[in-house]
Structure formats: C-alpha cells, structure tokens
Enzyme design. Structure first.
Site, PDB file in Angstrom:
ATOM      1  N   GLY A  48     -43.626 -78.445  31.189  1.00  0.00           N
ATOM      2  CA  GLY A  48     -44.132 -77.075  31.159  1.00  0.00           C
ATOM      3  C   GLY A  48     -45.583 -77.130  30.717  1.00  0.00           C
ATOM      4  O   GLY A  48     -45.897 -77.785  29.703  1.00  0.00           O
ATOM      5  N   ARG A  92     -49.891 -86.784  33.548  1.00  0.00           N
ATOM      6  CA  ARG A  92     -49.478 -85.843  34.613  1.00  0.00           C
ATOM      7  C   ARG A  92     -50.741 -85.154  35.124  1.00  0.00           C
ATOM      8  O   ARG A  92     -51.515 -84.626  34.328  1.00  0.00           O
ATOM      9  CB  ARG A  92     -48.458 -84.815  34.092  1.00  0.00           C
ATOM     10  CG  ARG A  92     -47.117 -85.440  33.689  1.00  0.00           C
ATOM     11  CD  ARG A  92     -46.041 -84.392  33.520  1.00  0.00           C
ATOM     12  NE  ARG A  92     -45.551 -83.900  34.798  1.00  0.00           N
ATOM     13  CZ  ARG A  92     -44.720 -82.851  34.911  1.00  0.00           C
ATOM     14  NH1 ARG A  92     -44.325 -82.194  33.849  1.00  0.00           N
ATOM     15  NH2 ARG A  92     -44.295 -82.466  36.099  1.00  0.00           N
ATOM     16  N   GLN A 193     -34.810 -77.330  36.605  1.00  0.00           N
ATOM     17  CA  GLN A 193     -35.316 -76.682  35.381  1.00  0.00           C
ATOM     18  C   GLN A 193     -34.785 -75.252  35.241  1.00  0.00           C
ATOM     19  O   GLN A 193     -34.628 -74.741  34.144  1.00  0.00           O
ATOM     20  CB  GLN A 193     -36.855 -76.651  35.376  1.00  0.00           C
ATOM     21  CG  GLN A 193     -37.521 -77.990  35.136  1.00  0.00           C
ATOM     22  CD  GLN A 193     -37.885 -78.681  36.431  1.00  0.00           C
ATOM     23  OE1 GLN A 193     -37.226 -78.492  37.455  1.00  0.00           O
ATOM     24  NE2 GLN A 193     -38.916 -79.495  36.407  1.00  0.00           N
ATOM     25  N   ASP A 234     -48.749 -73.665  36.531  1.00  0.00           N
ATOM     26  CA  ASP A 234     -49.310 -74.882  35.931  1.00  0.00           C
ATOM     27  C   ASP A 234     -50.828 -74.905  36.032  1.00  0.00           C
ATOM     28  O   ASP A 234     -51.495 -75.649  35.318  1.00  0.00           O
ATOM     29  CB  ASP A 234     -48.723 -76.113  36.608  1.00  0.00           C
ATOM     30  CG  ASP A 234     -47.239 -76.179  36.309  1.00  0.00           C
ATOM     31  OD1 ASP A 234     -46.464 -75.520  37.024  1.00  0.00           O
ATOM     32  OD2 ASP A 234     -46.868 -76.853  35.338  1.00  0.00           O
ATOM     33  N   LYS A 245     -44.371 -74.801  40.238  1.00  0.00           N
ATOM     34  CA  LYS A 245     -43.257 -75.663  40.646  1.00  0.00           C
ATOM     35  C   LYS A 245     -42.941 -75.495  42.125  1.00  0.00           C
ATOM     36  O   LYS A 245     -42.930 -74.383  42.640  1.00  0.00           O
ATOM     37  CB  LYS A 245     -42.035 -75.323  39.787  1.00  0.00           C
ATOM     38  CG  LYS A 245     -40.798 -76.143  40.045  1.00  0.00           C
ATOM     39  CD  LYS A 245     -41.034 -77.625  39.956  1.00  0.00           C
ATOM     40  CE  LYS A 245     -41.570 -78.064  38.606  1.00  0.00           C
ATOM     41  NZ  LYS A 245     -42.045 -79.470  38.594  1.00  0.00           N
TER      42      LYS A 245
HETATM   43  O1  MRU Z   1     -42.610 -80.208  36.110  1.00  0.00           O
HETATM   44  P1  MRU Z   1     -42.519 -79.209  34.985  1.00  0.00           P
HETATM   45  O2  MRU Z   1     -41.123 -78.942  34.552  1.00  0.00           O
HETATM   46  O3  MRU Z   1     -43.456 -79.558  33.865  1.00  0.00           O
HETATM   47  O4  MRU Z   1     -43.088 -77.870  35.659  1.00  0.00           O
HETATM   48  C1  MRU Z   1     -43.234 -76.672  34.963  1.00  0.00           C
HETATM   49  C2  MRU Z   1     -43.412 -75.539  35.913  1.00  0.00           C
HETATM   50  O5  MRU Z   1     -43.834 -75.701  37.020  1.00  0.00           O
HETATM   51  C3  MRU Z   1     -42.990 -74.209  35.473  1.00  0.00           C
HETATM   52  O6  MRU Z   1     -42.608 -73.487  36.589  1.00  0.00           O
HETATM   53  C4  MRU Z   1     -43.934 -73.347  34.747  1.00  0.00           C
HETATM   54  O7  MRU Z   1     -44.103 -72.165  35.388  1.00  0.00           O
HETATM   55  C5  MRU Z   1     -45.246 -73.714  34.366  1.00  0.00           C
HETATM   56  S1  MRU Z   1     -45.229 -73.800  32.621  1.00  0.00           S
HETATM   57  C6  MRU Z   1     -45.294 -72.200  32.007  1.00  0.00           C
END
Ligand code: MRU
Length: 350
Positions: A48, A92, A193, A234, A245
């Site tokens: 996140g 990441r 998730q 993100d 995501k």
């Molecule tokens: O790969 P992740 O689990 O780190 O991705 C997180 C996301 O994409 C969430 O949808 C989120 O909206 C972003 S964090 C508030």
C-alpha cells in the site's frame, strides 16, 4: 474491533504487520536491518503506497542505528544514508510514496545529519499521514449517500495507510455516523488484497461488506447495485492520470459506460507533480507464480501489478485539501502543488 496497525513504531523498534498472512493470522515482523526492511517491502509483507513510505522512513532510521559508528562525521552519516536510500528506492518502483518518504528523510539529513533528526522526520511523516486520512474522509464522506452501493478495489484501507486509510476513510466516517450503505469489494486478482485485506478490515469494523470476483463488477453495475466507485492510488501524475492496482482501469471504463461516478482518494504524498503523465511511470511487473498458483496450465504469464487510468475517466480526486474536479491538472496543482510528492523529489521547498 479496530484493525491492527500496519506499521508500529515504539521505543525505536519497528514492527510490521505481516500482511501476507492475513486474514488467517495476525503476526508482526521485527525489522532490524536494511535487508529486513528491503525484503518486507519487496515481498509485500508491508504494502500500500503510504504504508510503504512510512515503513521505509522508519526502516532507514533502524538501518542507520544498527550500524552507527561512534563519532561519525556528518559526511559519513549522509553517505551511509544515501546508500541505504538507493537500495530501498529500488524495492518497488510504482508507488511514489516510497521515493517521496526516502527523499524527505535524506533532505532532513542534509540539514541535520543525526539519528534524532531522521527519526523525527520519519515520525512526522507517520503523524501527517494519520491527519491526512481524516481530512480525506471528511471531504469524501458526502459523496456516499444513504443506501448507496460503493464498489472498491484492492486495499486502500487502514492496512495500506494509517488509521482510516484513504479510499476507506469516507466509508469509515459515514459508518461512524450511523449512515446505512453497502460496500462491494473486488477480490483483486492475483494477490487478493480485496478479499484478504479490505473485506477483512471493513467487516471487522462492522461495515456492510459484500465480496465479489473482479469480473462481476459489470453485471452489478448493469443491475443498478453500484452508485459509485471509490479507489485509492499508488501515484497520480501531474495531469491527473491515476496509477493504481491492476483492474482499476477496467472499473473506470465500466463507470463511463454505465454513467457511474469514479472517485480516487489521493493524499499529497501520492501526487507526483514532477511526472507529466501516466505513461511515464514504471509499472511493476511481478513474478508468474502469483498468477499461476497451483491450478493454471504452465504457460507464459503477464503480471503487471498496476494500470493507468487516464484523467479523462476520473470524476474527481479526493485530497486532504478538498475535492479536485476536472480540469484535474489545474485543480491538483492548486490544492497540492507545494506539498506534492514530486516537489520533494525536485528539492523544492513546500
Ligand atoms: O501492490 P500493493 O498491494 O502495494 O498495491 C496497493 C494498491 O494498489 C492499492 O490499491 C491502493 O489503492 C494504493 S495504497 C492506498
């Protein structure tokens, strides 16, 4: 029942809720070194966008304390920190909060090369994030009307951020006010998730939650069960493109077809004013095993973890400063130009 905190910082000790084990088990990892924090971020023990940033900021403090030589000169302190920062930045690539938080800690060390100074900066990032969630919740709550069906994707809740989360903050506040509404949660393949995290945290908090497979959204919209889609992000680029995501773009396209509003909750730490458009962002491509599991035929796999929703499909972006409506670029710069993630990366002062 409150959701366990994703990031715990107490007495100079960093513990991360191991989100890979949820919802089966609530277990914390203790972070003792740069290798520990790097692994936790890369393998999604913490995930996140804002939570990764907060964890990385504390992770730098832990890494710097673990190997702190006595009487270290400021230049040596900064060069050790820069080495750790470079390593964490690569963990990441897509969520801008990671680079933004690391940059803030490094900038603080430029002014004051000491452990107390960088610890203070990491704690400030964490505290600010909590306040921002509350403000996003207050601005976004009126978008949820009595009896509404809200669809969300992935996890932009307390587990991905702090306290109220971003996309979930308006939901938590409406629920707290006793307003009835339903939340539909996309499963969110391949790592689930939505099913594992969002459904878990919202149901523990007593919200009316229904889980659906990602490919069911269109038929629920056609049946009139969804009144709005509300997701986190993100990274939002300067022009208002939304990186979130994988599967978020599908929802935005469906919303346009069915005439349903598509809202995005975005703190200033996720607004990247230095990157012009979504196509300029590196999209993380993860391993094939996440998609294959143990049931699929052994064929080549594509596994981009995020997609880009063009600004033209976004109804509005909920920020801690207010609701940005099209034209998004002007509205976002107006609200967050000086506090945006991109400003910190460019070395501008907020
Ligand atoms: O790969 P992740 O689990 O780190 O991705 C997180 C996301 O994409 C969430 O949808 C989120 O909206 C972003 S964090 C508030």
């Amino acid at each position: 029942m409150t959701t366990p905190a994703a990031v715990c910082w107490r007495d100079n000790r960093l513990e991360l809720l191991d989100q890979r084990r949820l919802p089966r088990e609530v277990k914390y990892l203790t972070i003792r070194s740069i290798a520990d924090i790097e692994r936790a971020i890369r393998t999604l023990a913490v995930r996140g966008a804002p939570a990764i940033g907060i964890a990385a900021a504390y992770g730098l403090v832990v890494a710097m304390s673990a190997e702190s030589p006595p009487d270290e000169a400021p230049e040596a302190f900064r060069s050790r920190l820069d080495g750790f920062a470079a390593r964490l930045r690569r963990a990441r690539p897509t969520a801008v909060n990671l680079a933004w938080a690391i940059e803030r800690v490094c900038r603080r060390a430029t002014a004051e090369a000491s452990l107390p100074a960088i610890r203070d900066e990491a704690e400030a990032i964490h505290r600010e994030d909590e306040a921002i969630c509350g403000a996003i919740g207050r601005h976004g709550a009126p978008l949820i009307t009595p009896g509404a069906g809200v669809l969300t994707h992935c996890n932009a809740g307390s587990l991905a951020v702090s306290t109220l989360g971003t996309a979930t903050a308006p939901m938590y506040l409406r629920h707290r006010d006793g307003m009835p509404f339903r939340v539909f949660v996309d499963e969110t393949r391949p790592l689930l998730q939505g099913a594992r995290l969002t459904a878990w945290e919202l149901s523990r908090a007593g919200l009316d939650v229904t889980l659906i497979c990602d490919n069911m959204a269109a038929s629920l919209m056609a049946a009139g069960e969804i009144d709005l889609v509300l997701v986190g992000t993100d990274r939002v680029t300067r022009n208002g493109d939304v990186i979130n995501k994988i599967g978020t773009l599908n929802l935005a396209v469906l919303c346009r077809h069915f005439g349903i509003p598509f809202y995005v909750a975005c703190p200033s730490s996720t607004y990247d004013a230095a990157t012009l458009r979504g196509s300029d962002v590196v999209i993380e491509e993860r391993g094939p095993e996440e998609v294959l599991g143990d049931h699929a035929a052994r064929v080549p796999v594509r596994n981009p973890a995020f997609d880009v929703t063009p600004a033209t499909l976004v109804t509005a972006i909920i920020t801690e400063h207010g609701i940005a409506r099209p034209p998004l670029e002007a509205a976002l710069i107006g609200f967050m130009g000086r506090s945006a993630a991109g400003s910190a990366r460019n070395g501008e002062r907020g």
